[in-house]
Design an enzyme around this catalytic site. Structure first.
Site, PDB file in Angstrom:
ATOM      1  N   LYS B 166      42.826  40.845  33.149  1.00 48.56           N
ATOM      2  CA  LYS B 166      43.066  41.032  34.584  1.00 48.56           C
ATOM      3  C   LYS B 166      44.511  40.703  34.945  1.00 48.56           C
ATOM      4  CE  LYS B 166      39.921  38.085  35.886  1.00 48.56           C
ATOM      5  NZ  LYS B 166      39.233  37.756  34.623  1.00 48.56           N
ATOM      6  N   ASP B 184      43.577  34.788  40.096  1.00 44.68           N
ATOM      7  CA  ASP B 184      42.509  33.894  39.679  1.00 44.68           C
ATOM      8  C   ASP B 184      41.450  33.621  40.736  1.00 44.68           C
ATOM      9  OD1 ASP B 184      41.489  32.655  37.382  1.00 44.68           O
ATOM     10  OD2 ASP B 184      41.802  30.722  38.363  1.00 44.68           O
ATOM     11  N   ARG B 251      31.877  60.115  34.394  1.00 49.75           N
ATOM     12  CA  ARG B 251      32.801  61.105  33.858  1.00 49.75           C
ATOM     13  C   ARG B 251      33.276  62.050  34.956  1.00 49.75           C
ATOM     14  NH1 ARG B 251      32.567  61.517  28.047  1.00 49.75           N
ATOM     15  NH2 ARG B 251      34.064  63.173  28.366  1.00 49.75           N
TER      16      ARG B 251
END
Lengths: 88, 331
Positions: B166, B184, B251
């Site tokens: 991240k 965080d 998709r």
């Protein structure tokens, strides 16, 4: 190498949703899987390839597979065509 | 439950269009009184002696109308209703327009230890600012694990398990000219029922990031003040996940998935991570695509619409040709 000829049975043909369904099913197999319409042959694991086939109602499609699980792969893909891609 | 005292209200260092410009005139001992509801009351009815359903827990705001009425009461010497007002433990009394309360009013307030404040703002302006401040303060909030970045103007909350990348993703986004809001721990507030605002937990330690191998770095020092933002509305959530070949990933993207934060539905994307996939660029593209969607342009849906039209025209052509050939055969 295993082959089977199927026909598109749903009215709308292969648009984005059925294409996604084919790719999802094809991705579960190890084998290389192909769809063939007229002289075009494309990889059944490529979504854009399947859509650009332009497969409309009543078009004949040859499903072929090559690899360790080719038999099951062809059957699974052909079954999707028979089920009209769960449409209608 | 967080609490806000009248003293906090006086101490808040608010800028320009948020400033309350309050001064305390009397009842300093009562400055510790707590404000518990994000609402105001104009005490017109109580001053006239009607105390049924009196909202004593609210800040009492005296404007020009109430002020004129108070002046009249003091002139006539009928002050029972004013005295009764101070038997309730109201948090405080605010006079707008810099209206100077009557000497006797301040005396009763002092006796009951009720703070009397005065502001130079108009009644409507101070109500707007107070309500905004109080509803921000009392807004439901939640702290989540993740990184909040502003990407191309959209607020993107990046979530995922520890070690999935991240912070590294956010770092590359910042390097590409986007902004960090919080790393965080992200505090999310739900304002006016449907607006999710994310910010860091603490201004002092804000805009620092922990990058494995580097330790803690200060983003605003390294990338400049243009690379940070204090708060940002959350437009969508990106969940980073280790690539799992048994999972089915979207998709086409013609169906919108959402996740729930504080009761608000937010668009949600699950992005699988694996070597060779450039996640920052994917998130950047997702942010731009999300903005297009907000403008009513759905790439995936329009694409599918065009495909269906194309297939239909192919179909019609085929039927026409078949009929034509059949007629030829009969002849």
């Amino acid at each position: 190498m295993k082959q089977k000829t199927t026909t598109i049975k749903n009215r709308a043909g292969i648009h984005a949703r059925p294409a996604a369904l084919i790719v999802q099913t094809a991705s579960q197999f190890e084998s290389n899987i192909y769809l063939e319409k007229d002289s075009e042959k494309i990889n059944a694991k490529s979504i854009m390839g399947i859509i650009t086939l332009g497969a409309s109602y009543k078009t004949d499609i040859i499903v072929s597979a090559e690899g360790s699980d080719e038999e099951e792969a062809v059957e699974a893909i052909a079954a999707l065509f028979e089920k009209k891609f769960e449409e209608e | 439950m967080k609490s806000l005292t009248v003293l906090d209200l006086l101490d808040l260092d608010l800028k320009e269009h948020n400033a309350l410009e309050l001064k305390c005139l009397a009842g300093r001992k009562g400055l510790v009184r707590e404000i518990t509801v994000p609402e105001l009351n104009r005490p017109g009815l109580p001053l006239n002696g009607f105390y049924e359903n009196f909202a004593e827990q609210r800040i009492q705001l005296v404007g020009r109308g109430e002020y004129a009425f108070l002046e009249k009461l003091f002139k006539e010497g009928t002050t029972e209703s004013v005295e009764k007002l101070f038997t309730y433990t109201i948090p405080c009394c605010i006079f707008s327009h810099n209206l100077q309360p009557h000497k006797y009013f301040l005396e009763i307030a002092e006796k009951s230890q009720t703070p009397v404040l005065i502001s130079s703002l108009t009644s409507s302006e101070i109500s707007v600012r107070l309500i905004r401040l109080l509803s921000n303060f009392f807004a439901p909030q939640q702290t989540v694990h993740g990184v909040l970045v502003e990407v191309a103007g959209s607020g993107v909350l990046i979530q995922g398990d520890s070690g999935v990348g991240k912070s590294e993703t956010a770092l590359e986004l910042i390097e590409r000219g986007h902004r960090l809001v919080a790393d965080d721990a992200v505090v999310i507030k739900c304002i006016s029922g449907n607006n999710l605002i994310g910010s860091g937990t603490n201004k002092v330690i804000g805009h620092h990031m922990e990058i494995r191998g580097l330790g803690i770095i200060n983003i605003s020092h390294i990338f400049g003040v243009g690379a940070i933002r204090d708060e940002k509305q959350i437009d969508f959530v990106v969940q980073l996940e280790e690539w799992d070949s048994s999972q089915i990933y979207d998709r086409i993207g013609s169906h919108d998935t959402t996740t729930d934060i504080l009761g608000v539905k937010v668009p949600y994307l699950k992005i699988p991570v694996k070597p060779g996939r450039n996640i920052p660029i994917i998130i950047e593209t997702a942010a731009l695509n999300e903005r297009l969607k907000q403008k009513g342009q759905y790439s995936a849906r329009e694409f599918n619409k065009n495909i269906i039209q194309w297939l239909e025209s192919e179909n019609a052509r085929k039927v026409y040709l078949e009929n034509y050939n059949n007629k030829q055969d009969i002849k």
